[in-house]
Design a protein around this motif. Structure first.
Motif, PDB file in Angstrom:
ATOM      1  N   LEU B 453      28.788  -4.812-103.494  1.00 51.08           N
ATOM      2  CA  LEU B 453      30.250  -4.798-103.413  1.00 51.08           C
ATOM      3  C   LEU B 453      30.782  -6.223-103.512  1.00 51.08           C
ATOM      4  O   LEU B 453      31.792  -6.483-104.163  1.00 51.08           O
ATOM      5  N   GLY B 456      30.761  -7.380-107.009  1.00 52.03           N
ATOM      6  CA  GLY B 456      31.834  -6.698-107.725  1.00 52.03           C
ATOM      7  C   GLY B 456      33.185  -7.321-107.403  1.00 52.03           C
ATOM      8  O   GLY B 456      33.998  -7.588-108.284  1.00 52.03           O
ATOM      9  N   ASN B 457      33.416  -7.585-106.115  1.00 50.86           N
ATOM     10  CA  ASN B 457      34.682  -8.196-105.703  1.00 50.86           C
ATOM     11  C   ASN B 457      34.866  -9.569-106.324  1.00 50.86           C
ATOM     12  O   ASN B 457      35.969  -9.954-106.686  1.00 50.86           O
ATOM     13  N   ARG B 460      36.140  -9.274-110.011  1.00 52.39           N
ATOM     14  CA  ARG B 460      37.182  -8.337-110.449  1.00 52.39           C
ATOM     15  C   ARG B 460      38.404  -9.036-110.981  1.00 52.39           C
ATOM     16  O   ARG B 460      39.185  -8.448-111.720  1.00 52.39           O
TER      17      ARG B 460
END
Lengths: 244, 808
Positions: B453, B456-457, B460
């Protein structure tokens, strides 16, 4: 996690997915004190689709948050899947949620940087169960039933509102939780998408034996449910069985 | 609109905290620099005229020979002459070397011209007496009555400390002052800054000086002082400009941080802006309101920055003055222009940084307020123009660097480096996410879902990520470039020093050394090897007798770091400081040992002590039965240069042998490089600090923005600790990517700089990677990333799942 046998309620004739006794919840203090729930007793039988209805500010979302272990009641107790939630610390409660509770929210259901498939797998991944073979088979079945096979690699921004809610339903169903809470799942959808999402929720109760509790203020949505509970000013004012 | 501006400033002040801090640090740095440089200037110029009180004329930088002749001639002319100049000599007390290189200066003969302020004891009245500076006395714990041995070998001098003095002028200060009768023995190695002449007014002084040195151009005292003051000011100005350059780097980083803050804040507030448009605000009203908001921020930062800069600057000067009087710092006096400049820079930087984000903010359509909130879904695309521009910059920059290497041009190096860097920054939105994605498998394996995560963060919002990384990239690139460049220069310099000071310590005597001297020297703690060198005392032209040594001795490989210069068959190498004044390079002179004489051509050199060097065959021809006249020593790796010199001196002094300490000279150069590296890295640390504030800031603002997402994750089963770990990982990923990319760039820049600047100066200089230091930079950046994530991740993990979901 040891399973506790709850001592208080007399042996029910129907298996209960969740129950609440004397549930109170207030916010603020002194001048700004607001009583969202003023003593709610509730039994949610397993394998049924229950709708909690009520106008804005009736306390229906607060009730759902307390039932789902997202919020701590001021007084009273909640039992979900045979386990009392009071006294659980934050970590235990978090693990309990990811093992026994599924969620579908009104909006902002999916993480924008994950694909649809990654979103569906997220809770089981967090629980470290994403490699279980039985889950992989269940995943394929659910995805096909919900018509998401073609959409698995898409990100939420590339999906329609109805598709996003279907992904959220798939995520909630994947781990076969004791209970699925849906908070205004059709709030942001047009009428045909709404009908589709509600049918899918009912289908999951009929065909997969899931327990679904839906909070809504739309009478139309409530017609899909087996049982309807109406809330006003933090109290249950009506319980009825919808068309059998 | 005023109510809107005030209300939004009130509401969002805390979110501006980091941006405010970034500007405050930058503008305070400017004020601190001004305070310090004014104190340095004051210290350097205070009392600058004192040493010349009573003089009628001053001769600027005469040669040491001219100075000696003038000092000798003055008394006969019924005048007085004294000099401000220094010789660097070893000083020992009771057989222990207390400083291998101390500045020794003159105390004028006539009491009226003694410019030193006597604090204790009396001025030297006879040869063998010394005046000691009070700060040097404190540092080396010298007291009245101490016996000091100054210099080594036959020119060594025993003196008694009879007075302690302070110098009114930082320009003329020395550690030890001697009468000319004592000081003159080192006339050869004296550096004379100026010579003062008193007697009969300027014209008489001028003609008296020109009688002794016909081409001398003495000036009046005021003219000389004016020129001196100008030189000191120029020196301080240059240092000030260099330091302010680092301030500018810090401010560029601050611009990136502020720009990022505004971009994120305005993205979060786009619905507010749209709502304002809906209720009737015109586009220009919204624009004006956000511009005013940034002006308010800039003004606030300017006030805090100037005040904290004044506090820090004056405080620092007061601290240094109290703790280290030897640093001779004067009083700080910051001119109002500096304060105004610093404040203007703070406001200007804020405006520049806010310009683009404000323009983007007002482009929002009123309808956006009515649409559901999807601000977190915003995915910015990297423009083709930006990429094309970046590619052009990269190519142009690389060409510039190639040109710099080819032509050894500093300007091309700087421009090429900056252009490459800008190119990399423009590529940031593609490059940085790609690098973070590349770490994906690793973070996932190490940290599970929280790690994935986090990765991914981190990617983004490529532009935001790239801007955050860029701010740290600047500091890291410059730091690693400096570290690598210094390491490379150091290894090149140390190779050069091996040639120049190829022997750690030499013990050279004016006569044969006792038989046990070699063994006793070899037994000294810290001596790794000792080699006896045969020789004979020779007379070279009309120089004082000097030991004549062969350029190679049996077993000298065990002591030599680099090769000694090789004299030709008809050549003699004489130490540089004995040349000039009669004996010049290229002269063919008679070299006599006993009754044998050879005509040899003179060449200069150093690094083998006070002796002349000839070929082995030449020595054999001149002195067939050469006895040991010198011992060359190799120090153990961990030996302290001064302790070792002390122990060696204890053996050498009784036999009248001189000690030359090459080791101390090498370690002095090492120290200077260390100080330079430390200073530059310390100044760059400010830019790195601001960048880390920026990372914490980006993360903090992202946390506010992702409140509902974190609530959702908590609802779905992410524990508090996992939320914290996710954000910490994101911060560490950002700082690691910045560090790794910065290190790579820094090493490339250092390589081109070494090729362009060091290689032409020092043959065979290559790239040397300081692995330890580079590893340290990466580790510190990763840890700092963790620290930057502490506050945001705590806030994020505190969010209650239900509270987050009902936010709207």
């Amino acid at each position: 996690m040891t399973s506790l046998t709850s001592p208080q309620p007399p042996a029910p004739t129907v298996a209960l997915a969740a129950s609440a006794r004397g549930l109170m919840k207030s916010f603020g203090r002194d001048d700004t004190l607001v009583h969202a729930l003023r003593g709610v007793d509730l039994d949610l039988p397993a394998g049924r689709f229950t709708a909690i209805m009520g106008p804005s500010g009736s306390g229906k979302s607060t009730l759902m948050h307390c039932l789902a272990g997202l919020d701590q009641p001021t007084a009273g107790g909640v039992t979900v899947a045979g386990q009392a939630l009071e006294g659980m610390d934050d970590d235990t409660l978090t693990r309990f949620r990811r093992d026994h509770v599924g969620f579908v929210f009104q909006a902002f259901n999916l993480l924008p940087m994950l694909s649809a498939a990654q979103n569906i797998w997220l809770p089981t991944e967090l629980a470290g169960r994403d490699r279980e073979r039985s889950l992989r088979e269940r995943f394929d079945g659910i995805v096909e039933t919900l018509g998401l096979t073609e959409r698995l690699t898409h990100r939420p921004a590339e999906l329609s509102g109805g598709q996003q809610q279907r992904v959220a339903i798939a995520r909630a169903l994947l781990s076969a939780p004791a209970i699925v809470f849906a908070d205004e799942p059709t709030g942001n959808l047009d009428s045909s998408s709404s009908a589709e999402v509600l049918s899918l929720l009912r289908q999951s109760v009929r065909e997969l034996g899931q327990t679904v509790v839906m909070v809504t203020h739309e009478t139309e949505a409530a017609t899909y449910a087996d049982d309807v509970i109406v809330l006003a000013d933090g109290r249950i004012t009506e319980r009825r069985q919808a068309a059998a | 609109m005023r109510t809107v501006i005030l209300a939004s400033l009130r509401t969002h002040t805390r979110r501006y905290g980091a941006a405010l801090l970034a500007i405050v640090v930058g503008s305070a740095f400017i004020v601190v620099t001004a305070a310090l440089s004014s104190a340095v200037r004051d210290g350097l110029t205070a009392g600058i005229g004192e040493p010349y009180a009573g003089a009628d004329a001053v001769l600027d930088r005469p040669s040491s020979g001219d100075a000696a002749r003038l000092l000798a001639a003055a008394p006969g002319d019924d005048a007085d002459a004294w000099l401000v100049g220094w010789t660097m000599q070893q000083v020992a007390r009771e057989g222990k070397v207390i400083d291998s290189s101390t500045d020794i200066a003159q105390v004028p003969d006539r009491p009226a011209h003694r410019w030193q302020d006597l604090l204790d004891g009396r001025f030297p009245g006879a040869p063998g007496e010394a005046l000691v500076d009070t700060n040097a006395a404190k540092a080396k714990q010298l007291a009245l009555g101490d016996r000091l041995r100054i210099g080594t070998g036959s020119s060594a001098l025993e003196v008694t400390v009879v007075g302690i003095a302070d110098s009114p002028s930082n320009h003329a200060v020395a550690s030890v002052y001697l009468l000319w009768s004592d000081l003159s023995r080192w006339a050869d190695s004296l550096y004379v800054g100026s010579l003062a002449w008193s007697g009969g007014g300027y014209d008489a002084a001028r003609s008296a000086i020109r009688t002794v040195v016909p081409d001398a151009e003495p000036t009046t005292v005021p003219a000389f002082l004016q020129e001196l003051q100008r030189e000191v000011n120029n020196g301080v100005d240059i240092i000030q400009v260099v330091v302010l350059l680092f301030g500018a780097i810090a401010l560029v980083v601050a611009v990136l941080v502020i720009n990022n803050t505004f971009t994120i804040l305005f993205a979060q507030r786009s619905r507010d802006f749209a709502l304002l448009r809906c209720v009737g605000a015109t586009r220009s009203q919204v624009l004006r309101s956000v511009r005013l908001e940034s002006v308010a921020l800039g003004v606030l930062a300017a006030i805090i920055g100037v005040l904290s800069g004044l506090g820090a600057g004056y405080g620092l000067v007061a601290l240094v003055r109290a703790q280290w009087p030897g640093a001779r710092l004067g009083h700080a006096d910051v001119a109002p222009a500096w304060l105004a400049g610093s404040a203007a820079v703070a406001v200007g930087v804020t405006l520049v940084a806010a310009w683009l984000p404000t323009r983007r903010a007002v482009r929002i359509s009123p309808l956006a307020a009515l649409r559901p909130d999807d601000s977190t879904q915003a995915r910015t695309r990297t423009g083709r123009i930006r990429i094309a521009f970046g590619a052009v910059m990269l190519v142009a920059g690389v060409l510039g660097l190639v040109a710099a290497v080819a032509t050894a041009n500093v300007g091309a190096l700087a421009v090429g480096g900056a252009t490459v860097f800008l190119g990399v920054l423009l590529f940031g939105p593609i490059l940085v996410p790609a690098l973070i994605r590349a770490t994906g498998p690793l973070t996932r394996r190490l940290l599970g879902p929280a790690g994935r995560l986090a990765a991914g963060n981190a990617v983004r919002n490529p532009r935001r990520t790239a801007a955050t990384v860029a701010s740290l990239l600047i500091g890291v690139t410059l730091t690693t470039a400096v570290l690598t460049g210094m390491a490379s220069s150091r290894s090149a310099v140390s190779a050069e020093m091996d040639e120049q000071y190829s022997i750690d310590l030499t013990v050279t005597a004016q006569g044969p050394l006792p038989a046990d001297a070699v063994d006793r020297l070899a037994a000294v703690d810290g001596v790794a090897a000792a080699v006896p060198v045969p020789g004979a005392v020779a007379t070279i032209d009309d120089l004082a007798p000097l030991p004549l040594l062969p350029a190679s001795a049996d077993g000298d490989a065990t002591v030599l770091h680099g090769a000694l210069p090789t004299p030709g068959p008809r050549q003699v190498l004489v130490p540089w400081d004995l040349l000039g004044d009669g004996l010049e390079v290229g002269d063919v002179v008679p070299v006599t040992v006993g009754d044998r004489t050879r005509e040899l051509r003179v060449a200069g050199g150093e690094g083998w002590g006070e002796a002349a060097l000839v070929r082995r065959t030449t020595l054999d021809a001149l002195a067939p039965a050469a006895a040991v006249h010198a011992v060359w020593l190799r120090a153990a790796g961990d030996a302290d240069p001064e302790d070792l010199a002390g122990s060696v001196e204890a053996i050498a002094a009784p036999v009248d042998a001189g000690v030359e300490n090459g080791l101390a000279k090498r370690s002095y150069v090492d120290l200077q490089l260390d100080v330079l590296t430390g200073g530059v890295v310390g100044l760059l640390a400010i830019a790195v600090l601001i960048a880390l504030v920026g990372i914490g800031n980006t993360l903090g603002l992202s946390v506010l923005e992702r409140g509902r997402e974190h609530a959702l994750l908590r609802a779905l089963g992410l524990t508090r600790r996992q939320v914290r770990r996710m954000l910490a990982t994101e911060a560490v990923l950002l700082s690691l990517v910045a560090t790794v990319l910065g290190t790579a760039l820094g090493v490339v820049f250092a390589w081109t700089a070494v090729r362009a600047l060091v290689q032409p100066a020092i043959d065979g200089a290559g790239l040397v990677l300081p692995w330890g230091q580079l590893g340290l930079v990466v580790t510190i950046a990763a840890l700092a990333g963790l620290v930057a994530a502490v506050v945001p991740s705590r806030r994020a993990s505190r969010i209650a799942p239900a509270a987050g979901l009902s936010l709207d």
